[in-house]
Design an enzyme around this catalytic site. Structure first.
Site, mmCIF file in Angstrom:
data_model
loop_
_atom_site.group_PDB
_atom_site.id
_atom_site.type_symbol
_atom_site.label_atom_id
_atom_site.label_comp_id
_atom_site.label_asym_id
_atom_site.label_seq_id
_atom_site.Cartn_x
_atom_site.Cartn_y
_atom_site.Cartn_z
ATOM 1 N N GLU A 125 3.131 -38.876 -25.674
ATOM 2 C CA GLU A 125 3.378 -39.693 -24.874
ATOM 3 C C GLU A 125 3.616 -39.764 -23.664
ATOM 4 O O GLU A 125 4.278 -41.021 -22.896
ATOM 5 C CB GLU A 125 5.267 -38.681 -25.286
ATOM 6 C CG GLU A 125 6.360 -38.982 -24.497
ATOM 7 C CD GLU A 125 7.756 -37.633 -24.036
ATOM 8 O OE1 GLU A 125 7.966 -37.694 -23.076
ATOM 9 O OE2 GLU A 125 7.521 -36.825 -25.371
ATOM 10 N N ASN A 184 6.590 -28.825 -27.823
ATOM 11 C CA ASN A 184 7.579 -28.430 -27.608
ATOM 12 C C ASN A 184 7.221 -26.819 -28.326
ATOM 13 O O ASN A 184 7.667 -26.215 -27.887
ATOM 14 C CB ASN A 184 8.148 -29.210 -28.500
ATOM 15 C CG ASN A 184 9.391 -29.286 -29.470
ATOM 16 O OD1 ASN A 184 9.407 -28.273 -29.942
ATOM 17 N ND2 ASN A 184 8.312 -30.386 -30.166
ATOM 18 N N SER A 244 10.216 -30.666 -34.447
ATOM 19 C CA SER A 244 9.577 -31.158 -35.054
ATOM 20 C C SER A 244 9.887 -29.960 -36.793
ATOM 21 O O SER A 244 8.916 -31.061 -37.260
ATOM 22 C CB SER A 244 7.774 -32.223 -34.596
ATOM 23 O OG SER A 244 6.914 -30.683 -34.315
#
Length: 673
Positions: free
Chosen positions: A132, A230, A272
């Site tokens: 990202e 995350n 995810s």
């Protein structure tokens, strides 16, 4: 064993959208049967090996770069995004793209692109090796400065003292504490910045949910792919709040065996992590958690058949007729071998009402079953709980319409407060109790407050409310109204809230404005505290407004006359006054008569002797008595004398400064001013 699943866990909006788009594209590609073009993902669609394997089984291959695709192929853009040149290359080479980039990541791309085009420096807070971050840098010419911790921030501000104001964005999955630590380094250095808080709301909610749950359990299980940023941060948060925490990818992980040693286990999953993996993990720990799983549709069908063959069970809503009305209960004929018993405490009665005032024999009645008696007794019924069903329906409508409802805060529990709405109760998490941090909920108990409904589960009779969303919206509306009434040039009342080295922040009725140190006084200040105190109520003038950035510039000195405009009224040649030495030079000293009004004492006017070094005679900050010798309003100059202000007995003649020296001094003083 008690297993508690975190309120926010599993797929976030962006990941869910990416997977749905990818699976839909895979199904279309499989049914096309035309053999034209191949279907790829460029890199991992999301950080989860199970999802990647499932896509591969559907014929979706993974490539490392766009160079591996050919004209006519379709490439699915991963949720973390790609740089600008990726899209340009695909268009140039005739490669079709299915863009699953998270909408929140796209927003960051737009911000850095606009900043780059405007020539503004960009700072990206996050892991420079994360896709990202790499993709985002590609939308600002790879000129963004990537900062990953407070130490790197301190190094940046020390090396960019005179740089333009940077636009700061952050990786959507970082911890909020990291961003605050980095911004603290900018604040400490007095550096101005334009921060865009681009941490995803789902990320913040998930991290806060993890933090709250970890404090309540004996063991914390974090489910996620080892490559997921995350998920890794969730494990870090869990570990900081519950020492007994493990990080697993699926139910086959050997670490999961440790769960058998704990009585109360918390479970949270990364953004995810697929739902089926979360459920497998929970199922492997205890068979008692199947109530949290989605039931098989066939099982629901079998339940319906069984229901028609047996007595009503708890939770069923029955129709019947009143058979008998007693003082403390109503007997109900439900058309089966057992009667229903509706006790007085399960009926909503007004003060002074009796059961006989509400029910008559033969009346049709509807009630909810609260207990099935397998013995010879009847089946216990409730009208109150039927009303509760109606209340839950109201809550569902309020949630759908985003209506505000009023609830009473009745008691504190772990992680929040129980709130009563009519005949039912709901839960307000501590994080949703206020728009500020709340450590102890006791101060709110007994209050009636407005809330929004953020979740309703009618099957489990649960509701979750948020007071914070109402407060934030009210504040947003109030701030918008304040902004609409502000104009450059207005003089408004404000309260001094806090200081920095470069000025003071003043609350002007709900929004803060910056009162720069240069705009506080007509004189020179080293720190705002020389003039102001925290809590002071002052009148300030609005110098500039930027609603988009939320910035207001204020001035205090502009509310007071500029000193030179009053010189003719306040001061005359020959006046003897007290002044403060504010600066010394080789040729003399500048003495402040009042803030913003200085006069020059030439070296020859300091003492009744020859002065070789001004600093030997006068010190900055020293108060001296001076006499005004000359006022030149046009050039804004005042000539002062210390020796002329001395008592007559101390006065003594002294050589005048040579004409050339006097002219030179006047020229130097002019340059200084």
């Amino acid at each position: 064993m008690e297993i508690i699943r975190a309120e926010h866990s599993g797929f976030c909006f962006g990941v869910d959208r990416a997977i749905n788009l990818a699976f839909t594209e895979a199904e279309k590609h499989a049914s096309a049967q035309d053999g034209k073009g191949r279907l790829f993902t460029c890199g991992h669609l999301i950080h989860n090996s199970a999802v990647v394997s499932r896509l591969e089984s559907m014929g979706v291959k993974m490539i490392g770069s766009l160079s591996e695709a050919e004209e006519g192929d379709t490439v699915i853009v991963r949720s973390h995004g790609e740089p600008r040149e990726f899209y340009e290359e695909a268009e140039r080479r005739g490669i079709r793209l299915v863009d699953t980039t998270c909408v929140f990541v796209k927003k960051i791309h737009d911000i850095v692109s606009e900043a780059h085009e405007a020539g503004r420096p960009v700072i990206m807070v996050g892991d420079r090796n994360h896709q990202e971050v790499r993709a985002t840098c590609g939308w600002c010419g790879y000129e963004a400065e990537v900062i990953g911790n407070a130490e790197e921030a301190a190094e940046y501000v020390s090396g960019h003292k005179n740089a333009d104001i940077p636009v700061i964005v952050c990786q959507t999955t970082i911890k909020a504490e990291l961003l605050e630590d980095i911004l603290s380094e900018f604040d400490r250095a007095g550096k101005t910045y334009d921060v865009r808080r681009t941490i995803c709301n789902a990320t913040r909610d998930r991290q806060e949910s993890c933090r709250q749950l970890a404090r309540q359990v004996d063991m914390m299980v974090v489910v996620g792919d080892k490559h997921s940023s995350n998920s890794g941060k969730l494990y870090e948060i869990a570990k900081n709040n519950c020492e007994n925490s493990i990080f697993i990818e699926n139910a086959d992980d050997k670490l999961l065996k440790q769960a058998s040693k704990s009585n109360k286990i918390g479970v949270i999953a990364g953004a995810s992590t697929p739902e089926w993996i979360i459920k497998e993990v929970i199922s492997s720990m205890s068979e008692n958690v199947t109530k949290n799983m989605e039931q098989n549709p066939m099982m629901d069908f079998m339940d319906d058949i069984e229901k028609s063959l047996r007595l009503p069970k708890p939770g069923d809503v029955i129709d019947g007729k009143v058979d008998q009305v007693m003082d403390d209960a109503v007997i109900v004929n439900m058309g089966c071998k057992k009667d229903g018993i509706l006790r007085a405490d399960e009926v909503v009665l007004e003060e002074g009402q009796k059961l006989s005032d509400v029910f008559k024999e033969g009346d049709d009645i509807q009630a909810k079953v609260i207990k099935s008696d397998e013995g010879e007794g009847g089946i216990l019924l409730s009208k109150k709980r039927l009303v509760a069903v109606e209340n839950y329906t109201e809550l569902e409508e309020a949630m759908e319409n985003k209506d505000v409802i009023n609830v009473k805060l009745v008691r504190a529990v772990n992680g929040g407060v129980i709130a009563a709405y009519k005949e039912i109760t709901g839960f307000i998490p501590m994080s949703q109790l206020s728009d500020r941090y709340v450590e102890n909920a006791d101060e709110f108990l007994g209050q009636n407050v407005d809330v929004r409904v953020i979740r309703v589960d009618t099957k489990r009779n649960r509701a979750v409310f948020s007071r914070k969303t109402v407060l934030v919206e009210e504040k947003r509306k109030a701030v918008a109204e304040i902004w609409s009434n502000l104009n450059v040039g207005d003089v408004v009342e404000g309260k001094v809230m806090r200081f920095t080295d470069y000025g003071a922040f003043v609350d002007i009725g709900g929004v803060d404005g910056l009162l720069h140190i240069s705009e506080i006084s007509w004189g020179k200040l080293k720190h705002p505290e020389e003039v102001l105190k925290i809590g002071d109520i002052i009148n300030v003038k609005i110098l500039s407004l930027n609603e988009e950035k939320g910035k207001i510039s204020l001035g205090l000195k502009q509310t007071q006359p500029e000193p030179w405009t009053l010189v003719g009224d306040k001061y005359q040649v020959g006046d003897v006054l007290d002044g403060k030495v504010v600066q010394t030079k080789e040729y003399g000293a500048f003495v402040e008569l009042e803030a913003g009004l200085d006069g020059l004492v030439h070296i020859s006017e300091i003492a009744n002797k020859r002065v070789e070094n001004v600093s030997d005679e006068l010190k900055v900050g020293e108060t001296v008595k001076v006499k005004i010798m000359e006022i030149d309003p046009e050039k804004r100059r005042i000539s002062l004398s210390i020796k002329a202000a001395l008592p007559e007995e101390e006065a003594a003649p002294e050589e005048e400064a040579p004409a050339e020296e006097a002219a030179e001094v006047a020229e130097e003083a002019k340059d200084e001013e």
